[in-house]
Design a protein around this motif. Structure first.
Motif, PDB file in Angstrom:
ATOM      1  N   LYS A  43     -41.469  -8.848 -16.340  1.00 36.94           N
ATOM      2  CA  LYS A  43     -40.525  -7.938 -15.685  1.00 36.94           C
ATOM      3  C   LYS A  43     -41.081  -6.533 -15.821  1.00 36.94           C
ATOM      4  CE  LYS A  43     -36.680 -10.535 -14.973  1.00 36.94           C
ATOM      5  NZ  LYS A  43     -35.780 -10.584 -13.867  1.00 36.94           N
ATOM      6  N   SER A  44     -40.891  -5.737 -14.776  1.00 35.87           N
ATOM      7  CA  SER A  44     -41.398  -4.373 -14.763  1.00 35.87           C
ATOM      8  C   SER A  44     -40.263  -3.388 -14.521  1.00 35.87           C
ATOM      9  CB  SER A  44     -42.440  -4.210 -13.654  1.00 35.87           C
ATOM     10  OG  SER A  44     -43.504  -5.106 -13.848  1.00 35.87           O
ATOM     11  N   GLY A  45     -40.367  -2.227 -15.128  1.00 40.12           N
ATOM     12  CA  GLY A  45     -39.367  -1.191 -14.916  1.00 40.12           C
ATOM     13  C   GLY A  45     -39.503  -0.089 -15.936  1.00 40.12           C
ATOM     14  N   TYR A  46     -38.587   0.862 -15.825  1.00 35.98           N
ATOM     15  CA  TYR A  46     -38.573   2.003 -16.742  1.00 35.98           C
ATOM     16  C   TYR A  46     -37.729   1.647 -17.957  1.00 35.98           C
ATOM     17  CZ  TYR A  46     -40.607   4.602 -12.939  1.00 35.98           C
ATOM     18  OH  TYR A  46     -41.448   5.022 -11.953  1.00 35.98           O
ATOM     19  N   LEU A  47     -38.284   1.888 -19.126  1.00 35.27           N
ATOM     20  CA  LEU A  47     -37.582   1.564 -20.371  1.00 35.27           C
ATOM     21  C   LEU A  47     -36.422   2.533 -20.572  1.00 35.27           C
ATOM     22  CD1 LEU A  47     -37.503  -0.216 -22.900  1.00 35.27           C
ATOM     23  CD2 LEU A  47     -38.897   1.516 -24.016  1.00 35.27           C
ATOM     24  N   ASN A  48     -35.225   1.995 -20.594  1.00 34.23           N
ATOM     25  CA  ASN A  48     -34.029   2.806 -20.812  1.00 34.23           C
ATOM     26  C   ASN A  48     -33.831   3.061 -22.303  1.00 34.23           C
ATOM     27  OD1 ASN A  48     -31.614   4.114 -20.554  1.00 34.23           O
ATOM     28  ND2 ASN A  48     -30.469   2.381 -19.794  1.00 34.23           N
ATOM     29  N   ILE A  57     -23.570  -1.481  -4.399  1.00 33.59           N
ATOM     30  CA  ILE A  57     -24.959  -1.371  -4.837  1.00 33.59           C
ATOM     31  C   ILE A  57     -25.005  -0.832  -6.260  1.00 33.59           C
ATOM     32  CG2 ILE A  57     -27.133  -0.176  -4.396  1.00 33.59           C
ATOM     33  CD1 ILE A  57     -26.438  -0.206  -1.454  1.00 33.59           C
ATOM     34  N   SER A  58     -25.858  -1.441  -7.078  1.00 36.22           N
ATOM     35  CA  SER A  58     -26.069  -0.963  -8.443  1.00 36.22           C
ATOM     36  C   SER A  58     -27.537  -1.159  -8.793  1.00 36.22           C
ATOM     37  CB  SER A  58     -25.181  -1.736  -9.427  1.00 36.22           C
ATOM     38  OG  SER A  58     -25.530  -3.089  -9.431  1.00 36.22           O
ATOM     39  N   SER A  59     -27.993  -0.514  -9.847  1.00 33.57           N
ATOM     40  CA  SER A  59     -29.392  -0.660 -10.241  1.00 33.57           C
ATOM     41  C   SER A  59     -29.605  -1.994 -10.939  1.00 33.57           C
ATOM     42  CB  SER A  59     -29.807   0.490 -11.156  1.00 33.57           C
ATOM     43  OG  SER A  59     -29.085   0.424 -12.355  1.00 33.57           O
ATOM     44  N   ASN A  60     -30.830  -2.488 -10.877  1.00 41.11           N
ATOM     45  CA  ASN A  60     -31.184  -3.739 -11.549  1.00 41.11           C
ATOM     46  C   ASN A  60     -31.539  -3.436 -12.995  1.00 41.11           C
ATOM     47  OD1 ASN A  60     -30.953  -5.335  -9.214  1.00 41.11           O
ATOM     48  ND2 ASN A  60     -32.970  -4.655  -8.539  1.00 41.11           N
ATOM     49  N   GLU A  61     -30.889  -4.106 -13.906  1.00 41.55           N
ATOM     50  CA  GLU A  61     -31.135  -3.911 -15.328  1.00 41.55           C
ATOM     51  C   GLU A  61     -31.583  -5.221 -15.940  1.00 41.55           C
ATOM     52  OE1 GLU A  61     -27.423  -2.537 -16.822  1.00 41.55           O
ATOM     53  OE2 GLU A  61     -27.674  -0.528 -16.004  1.00 41.55           O
ATOM     54  N   PHE A  62     -32.522  -5.136 -16.864  1.00 39.22           N
ATOM     55  CA  PHE A  62     -33.014  -6.297 -17.587  1.00 39.22           C
ATOM     56  C   PHE A  62     -32.826  -6.018 -19.071  1.00 39.22           C
ATOM     57  CE2 PHE A  62     -36.832  -8.363 -19.602  1.00 39.22           C
ATOM     58  CZ  PHE A  62     -36.336  -9.651 -19.548  1.00 39.22           C
ATOM     59  N   GLU A  63     -31.847  -6.694 -19.678  1.00 37.08           N
ATOM     60  CA  GLU A  63     -31.606  -6.552 -21.112  1.00 37.08           C
ATOM     61  C   GLU A  63     -32.357  -7.656 -21.839  1.00 37.08           C
ATOM     62  OE1 GLU A  63     -27.606  -5.949 -22.334  1.00 37.08           O
ATOM     63  OE2 GLU A  63     -27.148  -4.701 -20.593  1.00 37.08           O
ATOM     64  N   PHE A  64     -32.986  -7.303 -22.948  1.00 33.31           N
ATOM     65  CA  PHE A  64     -33.848  -8.241 -23.650  1.00 33.31           C
ATOM     66  C   PHE A  64     -33.828  -8.000 -25.144  1.00 33.31           C
ATOM     67  CE2 PHE A  64     -36.257  -4.570 -22.239  1.00 33.31           C
ATOM     68  CZ  PHE A  64     -36.932  -4.172 -23.379  1.00 33.31           C
ATOM     69  N   SER A  65     -34.287  -8.997 -25.879  1.00 34.28           N
ATOM     70  CA  SER A  65     -34.515  -8.879 -27.319  1.00 34.28           C
ATOM     71  C   SER A  65     -36.018  -8.774 -27.539  1.00 34.28           C
ATOM     72  CB  SER A  65     -33.958 -10.095 -28.047  1.00 34.28           C
ATOM     73  OG  SER A  65     -32.571 -10.205 -27.824  1.00 34.28           O
ATOM     74  N   ILE A  66     -36.404  -8.208 -28.671  1.00 32.88           N
ATOM     75  CA  ILE A  66     -37.817  -7.982 -28.964  1.00 32.88           C
ATOM     76  C   ILE A  66     -38.189  -8.798 -30.188  1.00 32.88           C
ATOM     77  CG2 ILE A  66     -39.553  -6.228 -29.496  1.00 32.88           C
ATOM     78  CD1 ILE A  66     -37.490  -4.196 -28.233  1.00 32.88           C
ATOM     79  N   GLY A 119     -38.560   5.691 -21.551  1.00 31.07           N
ATOM     80  CA  GLY A 119     -38.620   6.405 -20.283  1.00 31.07           C
ATOM     81  C   GLY A 119     -39.872   6.113 -19.479  1.00 31.07           C
ATOM     82  N   LYS A 120     -40.862   5.489 -20.078  1.00 32.48           N
ATOM     83  CA  LYS A 120     -42.102   5.154 -19.363  1.00 32.48           C
ATOM     84  C   LYS A 120     -41.940   3.822 -18.628  1.00 32.48           C
ATOM     85  CE  LYS A 120     -45.211   7.819 -22.195  1.00 32.48           C
ATOM     86  NZ  LYS A 120     -46.393   7.828 -23.013  1.00 32.48           N
ATOM     87  N   TYR A 121     -42.877   3.565 -17.729  1.00 34.52           N
ATOM     88  CA  TYR A 121     -42.868   2.343 -16.926  1.00 34.52           C
ATOM     89  C   TYR A 121     -43.633   1.254 -17.676  1.00 34.52           C
ATOM     90  CZ  TYR A 121     -42.939  -0.516 -12.722  1.00 34.52           C
ATOM     91  OH  TYR A 121     -42.753  -1.524 -11.813  1.00 34.52           O
ATOM     92  N   PHE A 122     -42.993   0.097 -17.868  1.00 37.47           N
ATOM     93  CA  PHE A 122     -43.583  -1.004 -18.621  1.00 37.47           C
ATOM     94  C   PHE A 122     -43.618  -2.281 -17.795  1.00 37.47           C
ATOM     95  CE2 PHE A 122     -42.411   1.634 -22.210  1.00 37.47           C
ATOM     96  CZ  PHE A 122     -43.402   1.369 -23.135  1.00 37.47           C
ATOM     97  N   ASP A 123     -44.619  -3.096 -18.056  1.00 41.04           N
ATOM     98  CA  ASP A 123     -44.656  -4.495 -17.633  1.00 41.04           C
ATOM     99  C   ASP A 123     -44.535  -5.304 -18.921  1.00 41.04           C
ATOM    100  OD1 ASP A 123     -45.173  -3.749 -14.976  1.00 41.04           O
ATOM    101  OD2 ASP A 123     -47.336  -3.756 -15.314  1.00 41.04           O
ATOM    102  N   VAL A 142     -47.487  -5.987 -21.486  1.00 45.04           N
ATOM    103  CA  VAL A 142     -48.629  -6.252 -20.617  1.00 45.04           C
ATOM    104  C   VAL A 142     -49.283  -4.952 -20.178  1.00 45.04           C
ATOM    105  CG1 VAL A 142     -49.357  -7.302 -18.430  1.00 45.04           C
ATOM    106  CG2 VAL A 142     -47.594  -8.407 -19.812  1.00 45.04           C
ATOM    107  N   ASN A 143     -48.458  -3.975 -19.790  1.00 43.75           N
ATOM    108  CA  ASN A 143     -48.969  -2.719 -19.267  1.00 43.75           C
ATOM    109  C   ASN A 143     -47.955  -1.610 -19.509  1.00 43.75           C
ATOM    110  OD1 ASN A 143     -50.676  -0.961 -17.943  1.00 43.75           O
ATOM    111  ND2 ASN A 143     -50.083  -1.600 -15.894  1.00 43.75           N
TER     112      ASN A 143
END
Length: 136
Positions: A47-52, A82-91, A105-109, A133-134
């Motif tokens: 999944k790719s996006g900006y880290l909130n 319409i709403s933004s796509n959010e991906f909640e995850f555990s690390i 705030g940076k863009y992550f893969d 990944v990136n």
């Protein structure tokens, strides 16, 4: 001297064998269910996006949690607009958390694994990030 045949002893031995096999089968089924529900990797991907955010939280088990804001628009519920796509995850590890924590705030893969169930010591979501990944 002649030996006598005891039918009640034979029935008791057979009952114990059958009961033993039933218990073994039930334990194997329960073990298979627990493995499938909590340890079997149902899916994995990137999944790719900006880290909130990336946080450490929990009452008993302190786990690492995060959220990506993905580009584009979608609707999380029917009829809500319409709403933004959010991906909640555990690390999964400290080292991944440390990278995410200092780069909010940076863009992550992020590579993740999806499980059917949630374990309290693994995190609060079914999605567990195991690799960066990136990062841009």
């Amino acid at each position: 001297m002649a030996t006598t045949y005891d039918a009640t002893n034979k029935k008791s031995g057979t009952f114990k064998k059958v009961l033993g096999w039933i218990i073994v089968v039930l334990l194997l089924c329960a073990g298979g269910y627990v493995y499938y529900r909590y340890y079997f990797v149902f899916g994995e991907g990137v999944k790719s996006g900006y880290l909130n955010y990336a946080v450490k939280k929990g009452n008993v088990f302190k786990t690492y949690e995060g959220k990506l804001i993905q580009e584009g628009f979608g609707s999380s519920k029917v009829g809500t607009g319409i709403s933004s796509n959010e991906f909640e995850f555990s690390i999964v590890s400290d080292s991944i958390f440390n990278v995410l924590e200092v780069n909010s705030g940076k863009y992550f893969d992020l590579h993740y694994k999806e499980y059917h169930g949630i374990l309290p010591w693994r995190g609060n979501t079914r999605y567990v990030v195991d690799k960066v990944v990136n990062m841009k």
